[in-house]
Enzyme design. Structure first.
Site, short mmCIF file in Angstrom:
data_model
loop_
_atom_site.label_atom_id
_atom_site.label_comp_id
_atom_site.label_asym_id
_atom_site.label_seq_id
_atom_site.Cartn_x
_atom_site.Cartn_y
_atom_site.Cartn_z
N LYS A 53 0.84 -1.20 0.00
CA LYS A 53 0.00 0.00 0.00
C LYS A 53 0.88 1.26 0.00
O LYS A 53 0.61 2.22 -0.73
CB LYS A 53 -0.93 -0.01 1.22
CG LYS A 53 -2.08 -0.99 1.07
CD LYS A 53 -2.84 -1.26 2.37
CE LYS A 53 -3.89 -2.35 2.13
NZ LYS A 53 -4.62 -2.79 3.33
N GLN A 97 -4.83 -1.54 9.43
CA GLN A 97 -4.78 -2.88 8.82
C GLN A 97 -5.42 -3.91 9.76
O GLN A 97 -5.11 -3.95 10.95
CB GLN A 97 -3.31 -3.24 8.52
CG GLN A 97 -3.13 -4.56 7.78
CD GLN A 97 -3.72 -4.55 6.37
OE1 GLN A 97 -3.82 -3.52 5.72
NE2 GLN A 97 -4.11 -5.71 5.89
N ASP A 120 -11.24 3.02 3.85
CA ASP A 120 -11.55 1.60 3.77
C ASP A 120 -13.06 1.37 3.61
O ASP A 120 -13.49 0.29 3.23
CB ASP A 120 -11.11 0.88 5.06
CG ASP A 120 -9.86 0.02 4.85
OD1 ASP A 120 -9.63 -0.44 3.72
OD2 ASP A 120 -9.13 -0.18 5.84
N1 GUN Z 1 -7.27 -6.81 5.88
C1 GUN Z 1 -7.66 -7.54 4.82
N2 GUN Z 1 -8.24 -6.76 3.89
C2 GUN Z 1 -8.23 -5.51 4.37
C3 GUN Z 1 -8.67 -4.25 3.87
O1 GUN Z 1 -9.24 -4.13 2.77
N3 GUN Z 1 -8.46 -3.19 4.66
C4 GUN Z 1 -7.88 -3.29 5.88
N4 GUN Z 1 -7.74 -2.19 6.61
N5 GUN Z 1 -7.45 -4.43 6.38
C5 GUN Z 1 -7.62 -5.53 5.63
#
Ligand code: GUN
Length: 295
Positions: A53, A97, A120
């Protein structure tokens, strides 16, 4: 029929190039989109997602604020960091995350994020806006799936879509988005899950099957009709002694057999995966434009 492979890497690269150009134009106006990334603990999969990311942000010209906290971080410390990022004008998006280590209250943290910075799309305000069809932030993976379908020329209007999996991150939001009365929706949606009686009876009717169950070989060739579109959201590690890491990634679909029957199919890796980060960049740029009053 042999399916056309939907190249998620290419579609993601096209969208990221569009976003990069947009970020460059925003910079001319003195606007630099910023994303705060928060990772707690040492989970290797989460670490590699977060690194990807941050790299994608850098490539697009988005400022990223990297916050990697130790496994034993307290709820209070994490809440204080979220509060600080809520107030920081350089930050347009906050990404915590998931999953968080077990001693932390995930919901309390997600609810604390300013909905205007919730790139998100997990905050209940944004979930509610999605359900009623108002503008908020759409969650990245399901929005990425819809972009793959639209950009591959797959017609959603009137399509029979069967989603396998009812998670809060993929299955549930995807179903909500696909039934909206708009260009990204107008489909007829069935959501199947672990308590569905006869999964194959549903998937065989589908024009579009979306597998998001988190289990290899959930969708096999006998379960789809000729010419169906098959989207594989699964990411599963299976042991493979021939690989340096000792494992390889597979989706939820029996790719080799299903590709001989489908009209379109996404591979794993290289299908839905690259789109998730792309939609995160999209939401962050959108958030910066809204903060500047130009969206
Ligand atoms: N863990 C797995 N997929 C995601 C996501 O799309 N966003 C976040 N913040 N954590 C995740």
């Amino acid at each position: 029929m042999t399916a056309k492979i939907i190249d998620g890497k290419q579609i993601a690269a096209d969208m990221r190039a569009e976003l990069k150009a947009e970020v460059a134009k925003l910079k001319d106006k003195g606007i630099v989109p910023g994303l705060a990334v928060i990772l707690v603990g040492e989970d290797p999969a989460s670490q590699s997602y977060v690194t990807a990311k941050e790299k994608a942000c850098a490539e697009a010209g988005i400022y990223s604020d990297d916050n990697r906290l130790p496994e034993d971080t307290t709820q209070e410390k994490l809440m204080a960091l979220v509060e600080r990022m809520n107030k920081d004008a350089r930050i347009n998006g906050i990404l915590v995350q998931l999953p968080l280590p077990g001693h932390l209250n995930e919901w309390e943290v997600l609810f604390a994020i300013d909905p205007a910075k919730d790139v998100d799309g997990f905050h209940p305000v944004n979930v509610g806006k999605m359900v009623v069809g108002e503008k908020g932030f759409l969650p990245c993976t399901p929005h990425g799936v819809i972009q793959l379908l639209i950009r591959s020329g797959v017609k959603l209007e009137g399509a029979e879509v069967v989603i396998v999996g009812r998670s809060n991150i993929v299955g549930k939001p995807l179903a909500n988005m696909l039934i909206q009365k708009n260009k990204k929706g107008n489909a007829t949606v069935t959501v199947c899950h672990t308590r569905t009686k006869d999964l194959a009876s549903h998937t065989r009717r589908a024009d579009i099957v979306i597998a998001a169950a988190g289990r290899p070989n959930t969708v096999t060739a006998d379960m789809i009709k000729d010419g169906a579109v098959v989207i594989d959201v699964g990411v599963n590690r299976v042991e493979d002694a021939t690989k340096k890491k000792g494992y390889r990634l597979v989706g939820d679909v029996d790719f080799e057999a299903v590709k001989e029957k489908a009209s379109f199919i996404t591979p794993v890796p290289g299908g839905v995966g690259p789109m998730t980060i792309t939609m995160l960049l999209y939401n962050t740029v959108e958030s910066a434009k809204r903060a500047a009053g130009i969206a």
